[in-house]
Design a protein around this motif. Structure first.
Motif, PDB file in Angstrom:
ATOM      1  N   ALA A  84       0.747  -1.284   0.179  1.00 20.52           N
ATOM      2  CA  ALA A  84       0.564  -0.084  -0.794  1.00 20.52           C
ATOM      3  C   ALA A  84       1.331   1.320   0.104  1.00 20.52           C
ATOM      4  CB  ALA A  84      -0.846  -0.435   1.095  1.00 20.52           C
ATOM      5  N   ARG A  85       2.219   1.500   1.013  1.00 21.64           N
ATOM      6  CA  ARG A  85       2.911   2.335   0.892  1.00 21.64           C
ATOM      7  C   ARG A  85       3.307   2.187  -0.433  1.00 21.64           C
ATOM      8  NH1 ARG A  85       4.572   0.081   5.151  1.00 21.64           N
ATOM      9  NH2 ARG A  85       6.640  -0.332   5.359  1.00 21.64           N
ATOM     10  N   LEU A  86       4.024   1.662  -1.118  1.00 20.97           N
ATOM     11  CA  LEU A  86       4.744   1.495  -2.782  1.00 20.97           C
ATOM     12  C   LEU A  86       3.569   2.249  -3.679  1.00 20.97           C
ATOM     13  CD1 LEU A  86       6.580  -2.175  -2.655  1.00 20.97           C
ATOM     14  CD2 LEU A  86       7.625   0.457  -2.803  1.00 20.97           C
ATOM     15  N   VAL A  87       2.225   1.670  -3.363  1.00 26.72           N
ATOM     16  CA  VAL A  87       0.866   2.157  -4.535  1.00 26.72           C
ATOM     17  C   VAL A  87       0.912   3.808  -4.014  1.00 26.72           C
ATOM     18  CG1 VAL A  87      -1.135   1.760  -5.461  1.00 26.72           C
ATOM     19  CG2 VAL A  87       0.367  -0.303  -4.807  1.00 26.72           C
ATOM     20  N   ALA A  88       0.812   4.106  -2.666  1.00 26.09           N
ATOM     21  CA  ALA A  88       0.527   5.715  -2.582  1.00 26.09           C
ATOM     22  C   ALA A  88       1.535   6.603  -2.906  1.00 26.09           C
ATOM     23  CB  ALA A  88       0.054   6.191  -0.960  1.00 26.09           C
ATOM     24  N   TRP A  89       2.828   5.964  -2.552  1.00 20.85           N
ATOM     25  CA  TRP A  89       4.565   6.536  -3.234  1.00 20.85           C
ATOM     26  C   TRP A  89       4.225   6.681  -4.917  1.00 20.85           C
ATOM     27  CZ3 TRP A  89       8.476   5.115  -6.431  1.00 20.85           C
ATOM     28  CH2 TRP A  89       9.493   6.201  -6.416  1.00 20.85           C
ATOM     29  N   GLY A  90       4.115   5.183  -5.442  1.00 20.50           N
ATOM     30  CA  GLY A  90       3.992   5.258  -7.024  1.00 20.50           C
ATOM     31  C   GLY A  90       3.437   6.421  -7.703  1.00 20.50           C
ATOM     32  N   ALA A  91       1.900   6.689  -7.353  1.00 20.24           N
ATOM     33  CA  ALA A  91       0.167   7.954  -6.965  1.00 20.24           C
ATOM     34  C   ALA A  91       1.292   8.900  -6.885  1.00 20.24           C
ATOM     35  CB  ALA A  91      -0.890   7.017  -6.817  1.00 20.24           C
ATOM     36  N   ALA A  92       1.774   9.264  -6.226  1.00 23.43           N
ATOM     37  CA  ALA A  92       2.590  10.676  -5.902  1.00 23.43           C
ATOM     38  C   ALA A  92       3.035  11.065  -6.802  1.00 23.43           C
ATOM     39  CB  ALA A  92       2.690  10.688  -4.426  1.00 23.43           C
ATOM     40  N   TRP A  93       4.376  10.189  -7.385  1.00 18.15           N
ATOM     41  CA  TRP A  93       5.404  10.578  -8.199  1.00 18.15           C
ATOM     42  C   TRP A  93       4.592  10.622  -9.112  1.00 18.15           C
ATOM     43  CZ3 TRP A  93       7.047   8.210 -12.766  1.00 18.15           C
ATOM     44  CH2 TRP A  93       8.418   8.281 -12.701  1.00 18.15           C
ATOM     45  N   ALA A  94       3.697  10.043 -10.197  1.00 22.08           N
ATOM     46  CA  ALA A  94       3.083  10.328 -11.147  1.00 22.08           C
ATOM     47  C   ALA A  94       2.708  11.304 -11.553  1.00 22.08           C
ATOM     48  CB  ALA A  94       2.376   9.424 -11.539  1.00 22.08           C
ATOM     49  N   LYS A  95       2.175  12.010  -9.416  1.00 20.57           N
ATOM     50  CA  LYS A  95       1.358  12.981  -9.804  1.00 20.57           C
ATOM     51  C   LYS A  95       2.559  14.389 -10.146  1.00 20.57           C
ATOM     52  CE  LYS A  95      -2.042  15.460  -6.669  1.00 20.57           C
ATOM     53  NZ  LYS A  95      -3.091  16.130  -5.893  1.00 20.57           N
ATOM     54  N   GLY A  96       3.234  14.091  -9.323  1.00 18.19           N
ATOM     55  CA  GLY A  96       4.515  15.074  -9.381  1.00 18.19           C
ATOM     56  C   GLY A  96       5.101  15.574 -11.122  1.00 18.19           C
ATOM     57  N   VAL A  97       4.713  14.056 -11.369  1.00 19.60           N
ATOM     58  CA  VAL A  97       5.851  14.334 -12.933  1.00 19.60           C
ATOM     59  C   VAL A  97       4.529  15.138 -13.778  1.00 19.60           C
ATOM     60  CG1 VAL A  97       6.492  12.920 -14.781  1.00 19.60           C
ATOM     61  CG2 VAL A  97       7.366  11.892 -13.048  1.00 19.60           C
ATOM     62  N   ARG A  98       3.263  14.755 -13.606  1.00 16.53           N
ATOM     63  CA  ARG A  98       2.346  15.253 -14.215  1.00 16.53           C
ATOM     64  C   ARG A  98       2.581  16.634 -14.622  1.00 16.53           C
ATOM     65  NH1 ARG A  98      -0.649  10.365 -13.382  1.00 16.53           N
ATOM     66  NH2 ARG A  98      -2.012  11.704 -12.160  1.00 16.53           N
TER      67      ARG A  98
END
Length: 126
Positions: A93-107
Motif C-alpha cells: 500500500a505504501r509503494l502504490v501510494a508513493w508511485g501515485a504521488a510520484w506520477a502526480k508530481g511528474v504530471r
C-alpha cells in the motif's frame, strides 16, 4: 502478501474495564493513543546482555506513542480505559501510494506539454 497490506490505515478502538488485560501483535510504525483512563504498558521483551528484560510504564490519559519495537504488546487497565490503535499501512500500500504521488508530481511539472505526435507508417518512432 497480507490482506492488511491492501487496506488503508484504520483506527481500532479497544475499551477496557479496570483490571482487564489486552495483548496485541503490533508492527513498527503503528500509532497508539490512550483516549481515556490509565494503563500499565509492557512493550515486547528485549535482550539486555544475557538477560531478558521487559520494561513497564504507566500511561496517563492522552498519552500518544508510535511503536518502535514490533512484537507482542501487553496492557493492563489501572482504571476504565479506551485505547485507540492506528495500523501502519503495509508495504504494498505504501509503494502504490508513493508511485501515485510520484506520477502526480511528474504530471504537475509539465502541465502544458503537447501530446506526442505519431510517426507516419513505415518510419521509426519519434
Amino acid at each position: 502478501m497480507h490482506s492488511d497490506d491492501l487496506t488503508p490505515p484504520a483506527t481500532v478502538t479497544h475499551t477496557l474495564a479496570a483490571g482487564q488485560c489486552l495483548s496485541l501483535q503490533l508492527r513498527r510504525g503503528d500509532r497508539l493513543w490512550l483516549a481515556q483512563g490509565r494503563l500499565q504498558a509492557r512493550p515486547p521483551a528485549q535482550w539486555l546482555g544475557e538477560r531478558l528484560w521487559q520494561p513497564v510504564a504507566v500511561w496517563p490519559e492522552g498519552h500518544q506513542d508510535r511503536v518502535q519495537d514490533a512484537g507482542e504488546w501487553q496492557w493492563q487497565a489501572l482504571s476504565a480505559a479506551t485505547l485507540r490503535l492506528q495500523r501502519r499501512p503495509g508495504l504494498s500500500a505504501r509503494l502504490v501510494a508513493w508511485g501515485a504521488a510520484w506520477a502526480k508530481g511528474v504530471r504537475a511539472r509539465w502541465p502544458g506539454r503537447p501530446a506526442r505526435a505519431t510517426s507516419p507508417p513505415g518510419t521509426w518512432p519519434r
